[in-house]
Structure formats: structure tokens, C-alpha cells
Motif scaffolding. Structure first.
Motif, PDB file in Angstrom:
ATOM      1  N   MET A 306       0.830  -1.197   0.000  1.00  0.00           N
ATOM      2  CA  MET A 306       0.000   0.000   0.000  1.00  0.00           C
ATOM      3  C   MET A 306       0.872   1.256   0.000  1.00  0.00           C
ATOM      4  N   PHE A 310      -0.104   0.512  -4.154  1.00  0.00           N
ATOM      5  CA  PHE A 310      -1.276  -0.346  -4.375  1.00  0.00           C
ATOM      6  C   PHE A 310      -2.462   0.289  -3.667  1.00  0.00           C
ATOM      7  N   SER A 311      -3.628   0.268  -4.315  1.00  0.00           N
ATOM      8  CA  SER A 311      -4.802   0.829  -3.665  1.00  0.00           C
ATOM      9  C   SER A 311      -5.443  -0.250  -2.792  1.00  0.00           C
ATOM     10  N   PRO A 312      -6.249   0.162  -1.808  1.00  0.00           N
ATOM     11  CA  PRO A 312      -6.963  -0.838  -1.005  1.00  0.00           C
ATOM     12  C   PRO A 312      -7.760  -1.791  -1.905  1.00  0.00           C
ATOM     13  N   GLY A 404      -7.521  -5.207   2.351  1.00  0.00           N
ATOM     14  CA  GLY A 404      -7.709  -3.847   1.861  1.00  0.00           C
ATOM     15  C   GLY A 404      -7.739  -2.810   2.977  1.00  0.00           C
ATOM     16  N   ARG A 405      -7.917  -3.289   4.221  1.00  0.00           N
ATOM     17  CA  ARG A 405      -8.021  -2.372   5.358  1.00  0.00           C
ATOM     18  C   ARG A 405      -6.698  -2.182   6.089  1.00  0.00           C
ATOM     19  N   PRO A 408      -0.692   0.857   6.744  1.00  0.00           N
ATOM     20  CA  PRO A 408       0.741   0.647   6.556  1.00  0.00           C
ATOM     21  C   PRO A 408       1.586   1.019   7.766  1.00  0.00           C
TER      22      PRO A 408
ATOM     23  N   LEU B  62       1.362   8.236   4.746  1.00  0.00           N
ATOM     24  CA  LEU B  62       0.993   7.008   5.439  1.00  0.00           C
ATOM     25  C   LEU B  62       0.384   7.329   6.798  1.00  0.00           C
ATOM     26  N   ARG B  82      -9.017   9.004   0.631  1.00  0.00           N
ATOM     27  CA  ARG B  82      -8.252   7.754   0.661  1.00  0.00           C
ATOM     28  C   ARG B  82      -7.681   7.367  -0.707  1.00  0.00           C
ATOM     29  N   SER B  86      -3.758   7.365  -2.034  1.00  0.00           N
ATOM     30  CA  SER B  86      -3.155   6.173  -2.614  1.00  0.00           C
ATOM     31  C   SER B  86      -2.460   6.516  -3.933  1.00  0.00           C
ATOM     32  N   ARG B  89       0.747   8.406  -3.190  1.00  0.00           N
ATOM     33  CA  ARG B  89       1.851   7.504  -2.819  1.00  0.00           C
ATOM     34  C   ARG B  89       2.432   6.812  -4.047  1.00  0.00           C
ATOM     35  N   LEU B 118       1.618  -0.251 -11.935  1.00  0.00           N
ATOM     36  CA  LEU B 118       0.450   0.362 -11.292  1.00  0.00           C
ATOM     37  C   LEU B 118       0.144   1.713 -11.927  1.00  0.00           C
TER      38      LEU B 118
END
Ligand SMILES: Nc1ncnc2c1ncn2[C@@H]1O[C@H](COP(=O)(O)OP(=O)(O)OP(=O)(O)O)[C@@H](O)[C@H]1O
Ligand SMILES: [Mg+2]
Lengths: 415, 236
Positions: A306, A310-312, A404-405, A408, B62, B82, B86, B89, B118
Motif C-alpha cells: 500500500m 497499491f490501492s486498497p 484492503g483495510r 501501513p 501514510l 483515501r 493512494s 503515494r 500500477l
């Protein structure tokens, strides 16, 4: 990236703990095996029992007087058998149509009198496809014509009567006015089925001889029995035929004529569903455990993933893909494991005589073969595959959600 | 360097971070203000518990500041949801952690490539960048090795290559040399420094090793969640 790379990662991930994955896949495969074999035995047995019931009773679809089911007397008859037969044969599902008189009789010899059921048939129109017990004639043979003077008796009944081949017997029945009438016949055949109810309580007579004694016209009978291609279509065929067969008659399916057997089968099917649910729960528990433990072991890894972008949602998809792979590999293994035994059971069958005993068994008057075969309905096989697949995906939901939750900062500290 | 116009990449203003631990509040950061410019090679140092990890985590989206303002490439992190965090990041930040940075089921090559995948960068372009970087970090010929077939130092080099390949605004490295011996640490710093000079990549790394600190061109010293020293060293 998404699709392909995640799929590859998921594939490699499931093999990280070989032992756990092999165990899970084996449990899916074994569950599939159990479900397919048990459903296959049931499907085949029920088909055979229903076909047998049809061939012993009134066919898959029976046309009879509308009151006969509740008041089975000789006054409640079908008087236009030939027309009904002709129109039924036009339906493409219909394979055979036969006309019969059935009822109770008292059979007497010098030694004594015994009550029995009788079935009066046209020997030229019937064979073991419409009346299964014809192939159980162990002595003598089927009547030459419908006016024959013979009678075929169950082996036990003949023994009770002290009757041998060629012996003279008198049979007594009640006609449509309630008067007692009698006929004379020579024993021309003996039947042995192994089912006690049949061997001690059934007789077969030629239909026109019985018509004469009962005073029926040559177009008159108690029932018209219809045999179809696929027993599961009985209901639709009955519906179609009932439109053509007039108001005085009732068009019934085998399960309406034989509610005891229908009850037995629905009970067994209930049992099968219970069995399948049990298998589903076992499969689900195995997959859930594997995925959940493996997700909990990889929290730090998911945290890193993450952190680098990487997304959730993509972590959720990764774990769902892992369950997808487990399910697919499990199903394929299940198919491989099942194929051999299935084909053996489908072609050769398993002889259970030792367990059931030579005497045979019967359910609701229908003899059951001591050899177990399988023959799963294609839609049931698809259902099992679908159920395993859906079970797998549902079991993956919570572990995937958990992945996914991941937070980090909390997990990366765990080394 | 002072004559070149400086472009801020990371800006922190009066940032605090308070952790609630049972009944007590732990103030990890107590009003920290700091600007990091493009192309800088900065070491964040200070004693254990001074807030080094916390500050890097906050810059890297984070962790979230309790108060104050944090922006990366001019974007206020508190305004992002959120999903946007992401993406931030993925596209703007590179991370190198102390150890075990790599995805165990991917090869060295695939690990170096993953963030670009990604980002949706085309395969050819990914291949060019990865092959260049692997040779720059001295790992050509090891493309097909899995992380467990690489030494700790080699793993860190892949992590650095992965971070740079994605072309982020800043690379955050939390004690990147803490798990390797001093020779390996030296080599890692050589690699980081070269990449910083040649490619202008902005690095912020934390350390409490004076030898590592010495390699930085800017040193930010934290004590108790506050900046106590912020010095630019001669460009050696
Ligand atoms: N999740 C947390 N819950 C409570 N307190 C925390 C948490 N994370 C950090 N802290 C506290 O915040 C302060 C700063 O921690 P931080 O990890 O940033 O220190 P550091 O400078 O990185 O130390 P080290 O050199 O040991 O890595 C410490 O007092 C620490 O105990
Ligand atoms: Mg730290």
C-alpha cells in the motif's frame, strides 16, 4: 497492470504455503467428489425408480376416469381409449401409449383362495419398456393374444395357490354394477422380481378376456398409460394431454398416481440438499481458514504494497483472485479425482447385493435394483460446480476486505 | 547551489502529531516546520524516539498530522481522500524501508517494475527504465532472482531502483542502511548519491549513524519532535 499482474501474483501467492494450499485444494476436490457421486447416485436411482414405477404402474402420465383415483371401481372407466391413444402419440415427448384394466381379484384353486392385484394388458402392445416385470417372467411366456386363456402369477402367489404351469385357476372380480363375475384361466407364466409385494400379490391377464368378463366394450378400459422420453417432463406432458382428453377423465403424473413414492423421493432429495450444504460449509471453512491465516501472515507485506502505491481495492482484488485460483484448482482437481470413479459407477455400477441381501428391497411397491449406478443430471453437475465456485468467492470476501483495510504505519513496524 | 532557483517539493508548517497511548498523549512531533527543495539530499537524524519515522510517514501520506499543514508538490495532503492519497503515494512518493521492502513472489525485475505497472506505463518503457536502473545499482544479471535469493544490501538496491523507476517527486528512506554492514551501507549511499546527482532525484533519509549522516548535503536534526539543527553542508 491490474488484471494480468494481479492474477500472476495471486497464483504465486497461493503456492507460498504448499502444504496448506494442497490441503485446501484436496478438501475442495473431495467435497466436489462427494457431492457429484452422491447426487449422481440419487439422480440415477430416482430416474430408474420413477421409470420403474411408471413401468409397473400407470406410465409417466396416466389418463383415467376423473373419480377413479379416489373411488377405484369398475364403473369408472375410460370409454374412448383409441382416440386418446391416437392423440397422445402425436406429442413428440410420448414414446408409448398402452391401455390397461387394473384392479383387485380373488384367485382360487383347489388348495385355497388368495387376493391379488391384477393388470390386464394387450400382449401385442406391451413389452418390458412399458411393463418392467415382463422381463421377470421366469417360467412360461407372455400371452399370444389379448383373448388368451392364460394367466401369469407372481411366484409366491402361485406357490400359495399350489398352482403349477398349466394349472387351472378361477379368478373372481366385481363388475361395474357391483356383481361378482368370474373367469377361468390356465397358469401360463410365473414372475419372480425379488420384491415381496409383487411376487405374492400380482397377476397379469390378457385385456380382451377381462373385457368380456367385465362387460366392457373393446374401446373401454380403466387407464391409458403414457410413457415419455424424459421422466422430468411428466408434468408438462400431462398438462398438454389433459387439454385433449375430455372432461370425464383425469390426466395424472406418476407422482400423483403414486404419492408414496413421490414422498420418498422428495424426502431423499431433501437429504441430498442437506448433504450438499454440509459439503459447502466444509469447503467454505477450509478456504476461509487458508485465506484468513495467509492474509494475517502478510499484513506487513500488504502495508509495504500500500505504501508503494497499491490501492486498497487492488489488495482486495488480489486476495479475491487468490480465492478464485483456489476454487478453480480445487474444481479441476475435483473433476480429475471424480472422473475415474464416476465412469466406473456410471458404466459398471457397484453391486450392493451383499449389503441389501438377495431378497431385494422395495419402496412403495417398486423394486430397487441392488446395483448402484450413477447418472447425474447435467444441470445438477453445473449446480455443484457453481456452488463450489460461489462458496469459494464468498469465503474469500472477509480475508480480502481485511487485506484492503491494512494500515501501513502499523504493519510496517512488524518485522 | 544557492544561486539556482529553489523549487519546494515538501512543505511542513507547524506540524504536530500526537499519539494516544492508553491514558497518556505522546507528542511525537511538536510544531515542526521544514521545507525540502527539489534535488536535495537530506538526512533526518536524532535520537531514538525523536520523531524521524513519524515525519517521514507523514510526508509519505501514510500517517496524518494532528495539526499543521503538509503539502507535497504543492498539494495539501489534508484535502485528499483515501483514493487520492493512494494515488499520491503511487505517483509522487518513493519509499525505501529499513528491510523486507520487496514483494516475495516477484522477481528482482518484477519488483523494480511493479510501481510503473500500477502507474500504467507501457511495457517497453518499463523494460528500458528497469534495465537501466538495475545496471546503475549494479544488479544486472540478477533480474530473475527472487528476493530470498538476494542479500539484504541487494534487496535494498532493488527497493531504491523500484522507487526511482516510478519517477516520484521525493524518495523517503527510513533508516535504509540500518540492516546492513557498514561497507554495504557505504555502497548504498554511493548509489543514492549518484542517482541524486545524475537524475536530480530528491532524497530524504533518516539515520542515527554519524557516518551516514556525513554523506548528506543537508542535515535536519530532531530532538523531541522539533527541529533543533538544519544545516546545509558544503557540496562535496
Ligand atoms: N503508533 C504509535 N503509538 C504511540 N506512540 C507512538 C506511535 N508511533 C510512534 N510513537 C511515539 O512517537 C515518538 C516518535 O516515534 P518515531 O518512531 O517517529 O521515532 P524515531 O525517531 O523514528 O525513533 P527510532 O530512531 O527509534 O526509529 C516516540 O516517542 C514513539 O514512542
Ligand atoms: Mg524510526
Amino acid at each position: 497492470m491490474e488484471g494480468s499482474n494481479l492474477g500472476v501474483m495471486a497464483w504465486r501467492n497461493i503456492w507460498r504455503n504448499l502444504r496448506r494450499t494442497v490441503l485446501t485444494i484436496s478438501s475442495i476436490a473431495f467435497g466436489t467428489f462427494l457431492a457429484v457421486i452422491s447426487t449422481g447416485i440419487q439422480d440415477r436411482n430416482f430416474s430408474e425408480m420413477i421409470d420403474l414405477a411408471a413401468r409397473m404402474g400407470g406410465g409417466h402420465v396416466t389418463i383415467q376416469h376423473k373419480e377413479y383415483q379416489d373411488y377405484p371401481t369398475m364403473s369408472r372407466t375410460i370409454e374412448n381409449c383409441k382416440e386418446i391413444t391416437k392423440s397422445a402419440l402425436k406429442d413428440k415427448q410420448v414414446k408409448h401409449v398402452v391401455t390397461r384394466i387394473t384392479g383387485h381379484t380373488m384367485i382360487s384353486t383347489a388348495k385355497g383362495s388368495y387376493g391379488a392385484g391384477f393388470m390386464a394388458i394387450d400382449p401385442l402392445k406391451e413389452d418390458d419398456k412399458t411393463l418392467s416385470i415382463i422381463k421377470n417372467i421366469v417360467k412360461g411366456s407372455m400371452f399370444a393374444t389379448s383373448m388368451d386363456r392364460g394367466i401369469i402369477l407372481g411366484e409366491r402367489l402361485a406357490k400359495n395357490l399350489g398352482a403349477k404351469m398349466g394349472s387351472k385357476v378361477v379368478y373372481t372380480m366385481t363388475d361395474r354394477k357391483g356383481e361378482i363375475v368370474r373367469g377361468l384361466a390356465h397358469v401360463s407364466g410365473i414372475i419372480r422380481t425379488g420384491a415381496p409385494g409383487i411376487d405374492s400379490g400380482l397377476s397379469i391377464l390378457p385385456i380382451d378376456s377381462v373385457r368380456k368378463i367385465l362387460g366392457f366394450s373393446e374401446n373401454e378400459a380403466i387407464q391409458v398409460a403414457v410413457f415419455i422420453e424424459d421422466q422430468r417432463k411428466s408434468k408438462q406432458v400431462a398438462k398438454r394431454l389433459s387439454k385433449k382428453s375430455g372432461t370425464g377423465s383425469a390426466t395424472l403424473t406418476w407422482n400423483e398416481v403414486n404419492p408414496e413414492l413421490a414422498g420418498f423421493i422428495s424426502m431423499k432429495i431433501g437429504g441430498a440438499i442437506f448433504m450438499e450444504m454440509l459439503i459447502a460449509v466444509l469447503v467454505a471453512a477450509g478456504i476461509f481458514n487458508t485465506l484468513f491465516v495467509s492474509v494475517m501472515e502478510r499484513l506487513r507485506e500488504f502495508g509495504i504494497m500500500m505504501a508503494i502505491g497499491f490501492s486498497p481495492g487492488s489488495l482486495f482484488r488480489l486476495v479475491m483472485l487468490e480465492s478464485l485460483w483456489l476454487g478453480l484448482v480445487g474444481l479441476v482437481s475435483g473433476a480429475i479425482v471424480t472422473a475415474g470413479p464416476y465412469y466406473y459407477l456410471a458404466s459398471k455400477g457397484l453391486d450392493m447385493t451383499a449389503m441389501i441381501g438377495e431378497g431385494g428391497s422395495e419402496v412403495a411397491g417398486v423394486a430397487i435394483s441392488p446395483i448402484f449406478h450413477v447418472g447425474i443430471f447435467p444441470e445438477h453437475a453445473a449446480l455443484i460446480a457453481g456452488a463450489v465456485f460461489i462458496t469459494t468467492m464468498i469465503s474469500g470476501l472477509y480475508p480480502a476486505w481485511r487485506a484492503g483495510r491494512v494500515v501501513p504505519v502499523d504493519t510496517i513496524k512488524l518485522v | 547551489m544557492n544561486d539556482i532557483k529553489q523549487v519546494p517539493v515538501v512543505e511542513l508548517k507547524d506540524v504536530t502529531r500526537t499519539y494516544r497511548q492508553g491514558d497518556v498523549d505522546v507528542n511525537a512531533l511538536r510544531g515542526l516546520t521544514l521545507t525540502i527543495n527539489k534535488g536535495e539530499f537530506t538526512a533526518v537524524c536524532g535520537p531514538s524516539g525523536s520523531g524521524k519515522t513519524t515525519i517521514l510517514n507523514i510526508i509519505g501520506a501514510l500517517d496524518v498530522a494532528s495539526s499543521g499543514k503538509v503539502s507535497v508538490e504543492g498539494k495539501d495532503l489534508s484535502s485528499l481522500n483515501r483514493r487520492e492519497l493512494s494515488i499520491m503515494r503511487r505517483d509522487s512518493i518513493g519509499f525505501v524501508f529499513q528491510a523486507y521492502n520487496l514483494i516475495p513472489v516477484l522477481t528482482a525485475y518484477e519488483n523494480a517494475e511493479i510501481v510503473m505497472s500500477l502507474q500504467g506505463i507501457a511495457a517497453d518503457e518499463r523494460r528500458n527504465r528497469v534495465m537501466d536502473l538495475l545496471s546503475e545499482v549494479g544488479l544486472e544479471g540478477m533480474e530473475d532472482r527472487k528476493p530470498h535469493q538476494l542479500s539484504g544490501g541487494q534487496q535494498q538496491r532493488i527497493a531504491i531502483a523500484r522507487a526511482i523507476a516510478a519517477n516520484p517527486a521525493v524518495i523517503l528512506a527510513d533508516e535504509p542502511t540500518a540492516n546492513v554492514d557498514s561497507d554495504t551501507a557505504d555502497k548504498l549511499l554511493d548509489i543514492m548519491e549518484t542517482l541524486n546527482r545524475k537524475r536530480g532525484v530528491t532524497f530524504i533519509f533518516s539515520t542515527h549513524d554519524p557516518k551516514v549522516m556525513d554523506r548528506a548535503r543537508r542535515i535536519v536534526r530532531l530532538i523531541d519532535g522539533r527541529v533543533v539543527i538544519d544545516e546545509n553542508r558544503k557540496n562535496n
